[in-house]
Design a protein around this motif. Structure first.
Motif, PDB file in Angstrom:
ATOM      1  N   HIS A  12      81.602  67.191  88.730  1.00 31.28           N
ATOM      2  CA  HIS A  12      81.793  66.509  87.448  1.00 31.28           C
ATOM      3  C   HIS A  12      80.559  65.688  87.073  1.00 31.28           C
ATOM      4  CE1 HIS A  12      86.498  66.682  87.533  1.00 31.28           C
ATOM      5  NE2 HIS A  12      85.924  67.848  87.316  1.00 31.28           N
ATOM      6  N   LYS A  13      79.936  65.043  88.051  1.00 30.33           N
ATOM      7  CA  LYS A  13      78.713  64.286  87.769  1.00 30.33           C
ATOM      8  C   LYS A  13      77.589  65.226  87.329  1.00 30.33           C
ATOM      9  CE  LYS A  13      79.379  60.117  90.556  1.00 30.33           C
ATOM     10  NZ  LYS A  13      79.087  59.169  89.456  1.00 30.33           N
ATOM     11  N   ARG A  15      78.016  68.097  85.851  1.00 25.04           N
ATOM     12  CA  ARG A  15      78.403  68.571  84.517  1.00 25.04           C
ATOM     13  C   ARG A  15      78.054  67.547  83.441  1.00 25.04           C
ATOM     14  NH1 ARG A  15      84.549  70.452  84.062  1.00 25.04           N
ATOM     15  NH2 ARG A  15      83.842  71.555  85.957  1.00 25.04           N
ATOM     16  N   ARG A  16      78.165  66.261  83.791  1.00 25.93           N
ATOM     17  CA  ARG A  16      77.847  65.200  82.830  1.00 25.93           C
ATOM     18  C   ARG A  16      76.349  64.878  82.796  1.00 25.93           C
ATOM     19  NH1 ARG A  16      82.567  62.754  85.256  1.00 25.93           N
ATOM     20  NH2 ARG A  16      81.204  61.369  86.465  1.00 25.93           N
ATOM     21  N   GLU A  18      74.594  63.646  85.355  1.00 27.60           N
ATOM     22  CA  GLU A  18      74.326  62.446  86.143  1.00 27.60           C
ATOM     23  C   GLU A  18      73.715  62.762  87.513  1.00 27.60           C
ATOM     24  OE1 GLU A  18      78.016  60.361  86.301  1.00 27.60           O
ATOM     25  OE2 GLU A  18      78.165  60.153  84.121  1.00 27.60           O
TER      26      GLU A  18
END
Length: 262
Positions: A12-13, A15-16, A18
């Motif tokens: 998720h990081k 994907r964002r 980050e």
């Protein structure tokens, strides 16, 4: 970022936007994979190349259908277009760019191959008290092109790429014993000692990744590496393909413990 982050949290990081660097040392306990995405007309020959060269290309999974943006059984909530820190775009065998998101490059005829990665056995080396130098020095693992020829399959051929970790002799022997239990993530090393014997002239001049410190009495130990397909792609020259950037892996939900031979 904490190295103890879970695989889904790390994805998720990524994907964002980050996290866009290497994944070595992250998500201890979980399988990491190299990726190759090819048009379906090229997939059968590449599958055969993997089958003939299981040491550098240990096949973990193949997308069920062309155009699938996930890989069954490897991870939940996975989008292959966004969840790898960095991708390489190849055209006619030449890398043209590196990007952090391939949504704009995605095609419905792409077949994705996930290959085992040496990052998955590093935790077993550390658990046995061995110093995995790229993790200790917080850099990407050093990788080198060699003169070790792969077995050709159709248009795919070329020499093996290896990753290197230095150890004193007793620890090198222990590393060989440990990694032999993990054939799905390259298994035992392919060479240790004099790098010139496998075509490497200068350990400080990496082809991929970062150089690490070689201490007194240490020997370089070399494992087959999942960047090898990128050399094969350069030789085969498919009109279009996508890979991970070296060191920037797909982190899955599969425990490494499932890969070990008893």
């Amino acid at each position: 970022m904490s190295l103890k982050i879970s695989p889904v949290e790390l994805r998720h990081k990524i994907r964002r936007g980050e996290h866009n660097s290497n994944t070595s040392g992250f998500c201890h306990g979980y399988l990491q994979c190299n990726l190759v995405m090819l048009p379906k007309d090229w997939a059968a020959d590449f599958l055969k190349f993997c089958q003939l060269n299981q040491k550098p290309c240990p096949l973990i999974s193949v997308s069920e259908n062309p155009g699938d943006t996930h890989l069954n059984f490897l991870a939940e909530d996975l989008d292959l277009r966004t969840d790898i820190p960095s991708y390489r775009i190849f055209k006619d065998g030449v890398m043209t760019t590196e990007v952090n998101d391939i949504t704009d490059y995605w095609r419905d005829d792409l077949v994705t191959f996930a290959l085992g990665c040496s990052f998955s056995f590093e935790e077993s080396l550390q658990a046995d008290g061995l110093d995995v130098r790229n993790i200790t020095e917080q850099v990407n693992v050093p990788m080198y092109r060699t003169n070790i020829a792969c077995t050709p399959a159709g248009p795919f051929n070329g020499n093996m790429v290896v990753s290197m970790r230095p150890f004193v002799a007793r620890d090198a022997i222990r590393a060989i014993q440990i990694c032999t239990r993990f054939p799905a993530v390259h298994g035992a090393p392919v060479h240790f000692g004099d790098p010139q014997l496998i075509g490497i002239d200068d350990l400080a001049a990496t082809d991929y990744g970062d150089a690490v410190t070689l201490k007194e009495h240490e020997q370089p130990v070399f494992w087959a590496c999942g960047v090898t397909p990128q050399v094969a792609l350069e030789q085969a020259k498919p009109p279009f393909c996508i890979t991970h950037s070296p060191g920037c892996m797909l982190v899955t939900d599969i425990p490494n413990s499932r890969l070990a031979l008893m």
